[in-house]
Design a protein around this motif. Structure first.
Motif, short mmCIF file in Angstrom:
data_model
loop_
_atom_site.label_atom_id
_atom_site.label_comp_id
_atom_site.label_asym_id
_atom_site.label_seq_id
_atom_site.Cartn_x
_atom_site.Cartn_y
_atom_site.Cartn_z
N UNK A 1 -106.21 1.00 22.74
CA UNK A 1 -104.76 0.86 22.48
C UNK A 1 -104.03 2.20 22.57
N UNK A 2 -104.78 3.28 22.87
CA UNK A 2 -104.16 4.61 22.93
C UNK A 2 -103.69 5.08 21.58
N UNK A 3 -104.43 4.71 20.53
CA UNK A 3 -104.05 5.10 19.17
C UNK A 3 -105.10 6.04 18.59
N UNK A 4 -104.71 6.76 17.53
CA UNK A 4 -105.66 7.63 16.84
C UNK A 4 -106.36 6.85 15.74
N UNK A 5 -107.62 7.17 15.51
CA UNK A 5 -108.40 6.47 14.48
C UNK A 5 -107.72 6.57 13.11
N UNK A 6 -107.06 7.71 12.84
CA UNK A 6 -106.42 7.92 11.53
C UNK A 6 -105.28 6.94 11.27
N UNK A 7 -104.81 6.27 12.31
CA UNK A 7 -103.69 5.35 12.13
C UNK A 7 -104.11 4.03 11.47
N UNK A 8 -105.42 3.80 11.36
CA UNK A 8 -105.91 2.52 10.85
C UNK A 8 -106.76 2.74 9.59
N UNK A 9 -106.38 2.08 8.50
CA UNK A 9 -107.16 2.13 7.26
C UNK A 9 -108.08 0.92 7.21
N UNK A 10 -109.36 1.17 6.99
CA UNK A 10 -110.32 0.09 6.82
C UNK A 10 -110.41 -0.26 5.34
N UNK A 11 -110.05 -1.50 5.02
CA UNK A 11 -110.18 -1.99 3.64
C UNK A 11 -111.44 -2.85 3.57
N UNK A 12 -112.39 -2.41 2.74
CA UNK A 12 -113.61 -3.20 2.53
C UNK A 12 -113.32 -4.29 1.52
N UNK A 13 -113.38 -5.54 1.96
CA UNK A 13 -113.04 -6.66 1.08
C UNK A 13 -114.27 -7.03 0.26
N UNK A 14 -114.21 -6.65 -1.02
CA UNK A 14 -115.40 -6.73 -1.87
C UNK A 14 -115.40 -7.95 -2.79
N UNK A 15 -114.51 -8.91 -2.54
CA UNK A 15 -114.44 -10.09 -3.41
C UNK A 15 -115.80 -10.80 -3.43
N UNK A 16 -116.19 -11.25 -4.59
CA UNK A 16 -117.46 -11.94 -4.88
C UNK A 16 -118.68 -11.04 -4.75
N UNK A 17 -118.50 -9.78 -4.40
CA UNK A 17 -119.64 -8.89 -4.19
C UNK A 17 -119.94 -8.06 -5.44
N UNK A 18 -121.22 -7.79 -5.70
CA UNK A 18 -121.57 -7.01 -6.90
C UNK A 18 -121.19 -5.54 -6.75
N UNK A 19 -121.02 -4.89 -7.88
CA UNK A 19 -120.61 -3.48 -7.92
C UNK A 19 -121.60 -2.59 -7.17
N UNK A 20 -122.88 -2.93 -7.21
CA UNK A 20 -123.87 -2.08 -6.50
C UNK A 20 -123.58 -2.02 -5.00
N UNK A 21 -123.08 -3.13 -4.44
CA UNK A 21 -122.73 -3.14 -3.02
C UNK A 21 -121.52 -2.23 -2.75
N UNK A 22 -120.58 -2.23 -3.69
CA UNK A 22 -119.40 -1.38 -3.55
C UNK A 22 -119.81 0.09 -3.56
N UNK A 23 -120.73 0.44 -4.45
CA UNK A 23 -121.22 1.83 -4.49
C UNK A 23 -121.84 2.23 -3.15
N UNK A 24 -122.56 1.29 -2.54
CA UNK A 24 -123.20 1.60 -1.25
C UNK A 24 -122.14 1.87 -0.17
N UNK A 25 -121.08 1.08 -0.20
CA UNK A 25 -119.98 1.30 0.76
C UNK A 25 -119.28 2.64 0.47
N UNK A 26 -119.10 2.94 -0.81
CA UNK A 26 -118.45 4.21 -1.19
C UNK A 26 -119.21 5.42 -0.64
N UNK A 27 -120.54 5.29 -0.55
CA UNK A 27 -121.35 6.39 -0.03
C UNK A 27 -121.06 6.69 1.44
N UNK A 28 -120.44 5.75 2.14
CA UNK A 28 -120.07 6.00 3.55
C UNK A 28 -118.71 6.68 3.66
N UNK A 29 -118.05 6.89 2.50
CA UNK A 29 -116.76 7.58 2.51
C UNK A 29 -115.55 6.66 2.39
N UNK A 30 -115.79 5.35 2.36
CA UNK A 30 -114.67 4.40 2.24
C UNK A 30 -114.12 4.43 0.81
#
Length: 230
Positions: A20-49
């Motif tokens: 699309x000729x866009x910069x990566x910084x223009x898009x925010x990735x929201x990890x949808x954590x509904x119904x997921x345990x907190x341990x999974x969220x911590x694992x995603x956080x380790x990737x920088x999200x």
């Protein structure tokens, strides 16, 4: 597995931005954590999200209590007026404002807590009966009315496109939402910016990015299939 999934989603976002000729910084990735345990969220956080999306007020509040680190929590599910008081000072962004009465409640609770609340207007672009959101015809008038409320700031638009096996089928809906945002921005309404377009989920976020999404909401693509308690 979660970290591999995040890497895969990241690569796809990058590729869609390049197409699309866009910069990566223009898009925010929201990890949808509904119904997921907190341990999974911590694992995603380790990737920088740092951006996480929840559908239910209670679940969001519980997770925020358990995870003390500063994260950006997005309320992406349908929000009932009687629940607003619990999240108005917690949600970074409320994506699902679909009525003047809900916006008035957010304004009232935000003033009580001396906070400013950032919101998106939810648009049912595909006009699906099963989905919440305003019709495209209603949006401009609603934006004008909500813009006058104290302590509430409209940052853009959100839509949930139809569930489909072929993401190309949703391209027109994303394109229409983008055009609607452009039309609203041209009106220069006080207290309204159209800097955020929250559209695209696991099945169609690449197409959404090509059509101008600035936030994509990816759940299954990161966490795997949802867990619903019996």
């Amino acid at each position: 597995m979660i970290k591999e999934n995040v890497a895969e989603v990241e690569a796809r976002i990058q590729a869609a931005c390049e197409r699309a000729g866009r910069r990566r910084e223009e898009v925010t990735l929201i990890a949808v954590s509904k119904t997921k345990p907190v341990r999974d969220i911590y694992e995603v956080m380790e990737t920088g999200i740092k951006d996480f999306g929840e559908n239910k007020v209670q679940e969001m509040c519980d997770k925020m209590e358990m995870i003390q680190q500063p994260l950006n929590w997005h309320m992406i599910g349908h929000l009932q007026r009687n629940k607003v008081k619990y999240i108005v000072d917690k949600a970074t962004l409320i994506h699902s404002v679909d009525s003047l009465r809900l916006a008035q409640q957010i304004s009232q609770e935000a003033q009580k807590k001396s906070v400013e609340s950032n919101i998106l207007i939810e648009v049912n672009v595909a006009e699906e009966e099963s989905k919440f959101g305003l019709s495209t015809e209603e949006v401009i008038q609603m934006v004008e009315e909500i813009s006058k409320l104290p302590s509430v700031h409209i940052k853009g638009l959100m839509t949930v496109a139809p569930f489909t096996d072929n993401p190309e089928e949703n391209r027109p809906y994303f394109r229409n939402l983008k055009q609607l945002a452009v039309d609203i921005a041209e009106k220069n309404i006080d207290n309204v910016t159209m800097s955020v377009l929250s559209m695209g989920m696991t099945g169609d976020y690449e197409v959404a990015i090509e059509e101008g999404a600035t936030m994509v909401r990816v759940g299954t693509g990161i966490f795997g299939a949802r867990i619903y308690s019996k």
